[in-house]
Design a protein around this motif. Structure first.
Motif, short mmCIF file in Angstrom:
data_model
loop_
_atom_site.label_atom_id
_atom_site.label_comp_id
_atom_site.label_asym_id
_atom_site.label_seq_id
_atom_site.Cartn_x
_atom_site.Cartn_y
_atom_site.Cartn_z
N GLU A 1 0.69 -1.10 0.07
CA GLU A 1 -0.11 0.18 0.12
C GLU A 1 0.92 1.49 0.14
N LYS B 1 2.24 1.81 -3.52
CA LYS B 1 1.27 2.29 -4.40
C LYS B 1 0.95 3.92 -4.16
N TYR C 1 2.12 3.23 7.45
CA TYR C 1 0.71 2.84 6.87
C TYR C 1 -0.35 3.29 7.75
N ILE D 1 -1.94 5.90 5.21
CA ILE D 1 -3.07 5.13 4.49
C ILE D 1 -4.25 5.22 5.36
#
Length: 287
Positions: free
Chosen positions: A176, A179, A279, A283
């Motif tokens: 993630e 990306k 993260y 995210i």
């Protein structure tokens, strides 16, 4: 002056008009020119940063390579346990809410409200000796990172406290983040940096002093490093690149966690915690 492009002929005409019109209009035009120059400088810095990021990110190789001797992904099948998640979350909250951190935030807010030349001089004057050189340098780094988050301190606390457990593996978090870097490198907005000019100044300074000393970031709290360095910053790519080196089974790299050299699985070590912090802040909280 508000056009997206400003040709040399137009600039000359504006300057001539400013001289002929007198002081009042000159101040306005000078302010607008400075504002445009600031944006141009930001874009130039961004382009340089993206070039650096492109050298440190190899998404296809990192996400799909199956060679167990070069990558950690094949072994990271187990989700982070709820207990581990809660420990890391509590650790981050404890750091942000500690009296020491709050005093540093207050000091950082005061220091970085001044022009860059002044706060650079303040940091330079911090006493350094052979015995405490590293300690002072780490404290400077901590102040600089806190300076990046003072304006969004409340949002930061609310964000980390509201994050709920997700059953994800270290490799899924890593994917993630890869990306995210790709998306940001393709769709960065100029106004995002323009609105964070003070943060950009701090990050530029951090990148300069950490050029050959990135390993010092490992001596700072994982939550602070993750929260303070935005993904649009070149420093984020450099920091993430250091994490990648640790995640790969590169026996020439000095381990920054307690895992053994022949162990290619990171579950609850410091390295896994740093991936988790990135993260969570980039995210979970930002989306």
């Amino acid at each position: 002056m508000n056009n997206s492009t400003l040709k040399d002929k137009q600039l000359r005409a504006i300057l001539v008009a400013a001289v002929e019109s007198g002081d009042g209009i000159t101040d306005i035009i000078d302010w607008k020119l400075c504002k445009r120059q600031s944006v141009v400088s930001c874009v130039s810095a961004l382009e340089t940063g993206l070039n650096i990021l492109s050298k440190h990110i190899e998404p296809k190789e990192l996400l799909h390579r199956e060679d167990n001797n070069t990558t950690f992904l094949s072994s990271e099948k187990q989700p982070i346990e709820l207990l581990t998640w809660n420990i890391w979350q509590s650790k981050a909250i404890s750091y942000f809410l500690s009296k020491r951190t709050l005093r540093l935030v207050s000091g950082a807010s005061l220091i970085f409200s001044a022009p860059k030349a002044q706060w650079v001089e303040v940091l330079r004057r911090l006493r350094v000796s052979d015995k405490n050189g590293d300690d002072i340098f780490i404290e400077k780094l901590e102040l600089l990172l806190l300076g990046c988050v003072t304006s969004r301190w409340t949002h930061l606390i609310e964000g980390i406290m509201s994050v709920s457990y997700k059953s994800v593996t270290v490799s899924e978090q890593y994917e993630e983040l890869c990306k995210l870097l790709l998306q940001r490198s393709k769709s960065l907005k100029q106004n995002e940096i323009a609105l964070n000019s003070k943060v950009e100044e701090i990050l530029e300074y951090l990148t300069e002093i950490l050029e050959t000393r990135l390993h010092h970031l490992w001596k700072l709290p994982s939550a602070l490093t993750a929260a303070a360095i935005p993904s649009w910053s070149p420093l984020f790519g450099l920091y993430f690149g250091e994490i990648e080196k640790q995640l790969k089974l590169d026996h020439s790299t000095t381990r920054c966690c307690s895992c053994q050299k022949d162990l290619n699985e990171h579950k609850d070590c410091e390295l896994a915690e740093r991936v988790w912090c990135l993260y969570v802040f980039h995210i979970c909280i930002c989306h």
